[in-house]
Design an enzyme around this catalytic site. Structure first.
Site, mmCIF file in Angstrom:
data_model
loop_
_atom_site.group_PDB
_atom_site.id
_atom_site.type_symbol
_atom_site.label_atom_id
_atom_site.label_comp_id
_atom_site.label_asym_id
_atom_site.label_seq_id
_atom_site.Cartn_x
_atom_site.Cartn_y
_atom_site.Cartn_z
ATOM 1 N N ARG A 68 0.890 -1.161 0.000
ATOM 2 C CA ARG A 68 0.000 0.000 0.000
ATOM 3 C C ARG A 68 0.924 1.205 0.000
ATOM 4 O O ARG A 68 1.794 1.328 0.864
ATOM 5 C CB ARG A 68 -0.880 -0.028 1.260
ATOM 6 C CG ARG A 68 -1.721 1.206 1.483
ATOM 7 C CD ARG A 68 -2.846 1.263 0.452
ATOM 8 N NE ARG A 68 -3.849 2.228 0.768
ATOM 9 C CZ ARG A 68 -3.768 3.524 0.490
ATOM 10 N NH1 ARG A 68 -2.690 4.009 -0.081
ATOM 11 N NH2 ARG A 68 -4.745 4.337 0.787
ATOM 12 N N GLU A 76 -11.050 5.299 -6.048
ATOM 13 C CA GLU A 76 -11.507 3.914 -6.136
ATOM 14 C C GLU A 76 -11.921 3.611 -7.572
ATOM 15 O O GLU A 76 -12.254 4.522 -8.334
ATOM 16 C CB GLU A 76 -12.675 3.681 -5.175
ATOM 17 C CG GLU A 76 -12.324 3.887 -3.709
ATOM 18 C CD GLU A 76 -11.322 2.872 -3.196
ATOM 19 O OE1 GLU A 76 -11.357 1.703 -3.624
ATOM 20 O OE2 GLU A 76 -10.497 3.244 -2.343
ATOM 21 N N ARG A 112 -1.034 -5.306 5.035
ATOM 22 C CA ARG A 112 -0.246 -4.864 3.883
ATOM 23 C C ARG A 112 0.978 -4.079 4.357
ATOM 24 O O ARG A 112 0.925 -3.395 5.377
ATOM 25 C CB ARG A 112 -1.081 -3.956 2.967
ATOM 26 C CG ARG A 112 -2.298 -4.624 2.405
ATOM 27 C CD ARG A 112 -3.128 -3.672 1.572
ATOM 28 N NE ARG A 112 -3.676 -2.606 2.409
ATOM 29 C CZ ARG A 112 -4.618 -1.754 2.013
ATOM 30 N NH1 ARG A 112 -5.112 -1.826 0.792
ATOM 31 N NH2 ARG A 112 -5.063 -0.818 2.819
#
Length: 187
Positions: A68, A76, A112
């Site tokens: 990330r 998005e 992540r």
């Protein structure tokens, strides 16, 4: 001792050459060097794993992990410019032939690796976050950038995108922020 003294002039020349070729480009923001305890690793982006403009998978030392990008938030997929943001990140990675330098800052609640990521180019190392922000393909996610070494560079890069009305900055007030979109569309 004599061998050492004979090699000294060559060592001095090598040091001068290294400093000459490692001078930063003065016309762009300067990337901060990570502290010595932060490890950088050369990794390969896993083909087909760029999900959106701020998340992808890499293979480092035969281990795969999800990354990330530290300090940015991209639209998005269902938001305006979401697909374009993902494709822009894909193009940046493709230019570097999938080779990246990952500097892990933290882990998020999903496990992540939160990292700053650099691409190697003929002109030197290039920050993925900085390029995404300059292109208007992401927002500086200030709420989550305190661990990012280059958060100040991210501010400058975002302002460059905003002033040129690139990407998301072509919408009134920069459009809907991804974090607001996620909050409104939680299931």
């Amino acid at each position: 001792m004599q061998k050492f003294l004979n090699a000294l002039p060559l060592l001095a020349i090598a040091v001068l050459v290294w400093f000459h070729f490692h001078q930063p480009n003065s016309d762009k923001p300067k990337l901060a060097k990570p502290p010595s305890q932060t490890e950088s690793r050369r990794c390969q982006v896993v083909e087909g794993s760029i999900y959106d403009g701020d998340t992808f998978r890499v293979r480092c030392d035969n281990q795969e992990q999800k990354i990330r990008l530290c300090g940015i938030d991209a639209p998005e997929a269902k938001q305006p410019l979401g697909i374009e943001s993902r494709n822009y990140l894909r193009s940046l990675v493709a230019q570097a032939k999938g080779q990246v330098i990952v500097i892990e800052m933290d882990r998020d609640k999903y496990g992540r690796s939160v990292a700053e990521v650099l691409l190697e180019s003929p002109s030197g190392e290039q920050s993925v976050q900085e390029e995404m922000l300059k292109a208007g393909m992401a927002y500086h996610y200030k709420q989550y950038s305190s661990n990012c070494h280059n958060r100040d560079v991210f501010d400058i890069a975002e302002e460059m995108g905003r002033s040129q009305q690139r990407g998301v900055w072509g919408f009134p007030n920069g459009g809907e922020r991804p974090w607001d979109y996620r909050k409104q569309n939680q299931s």
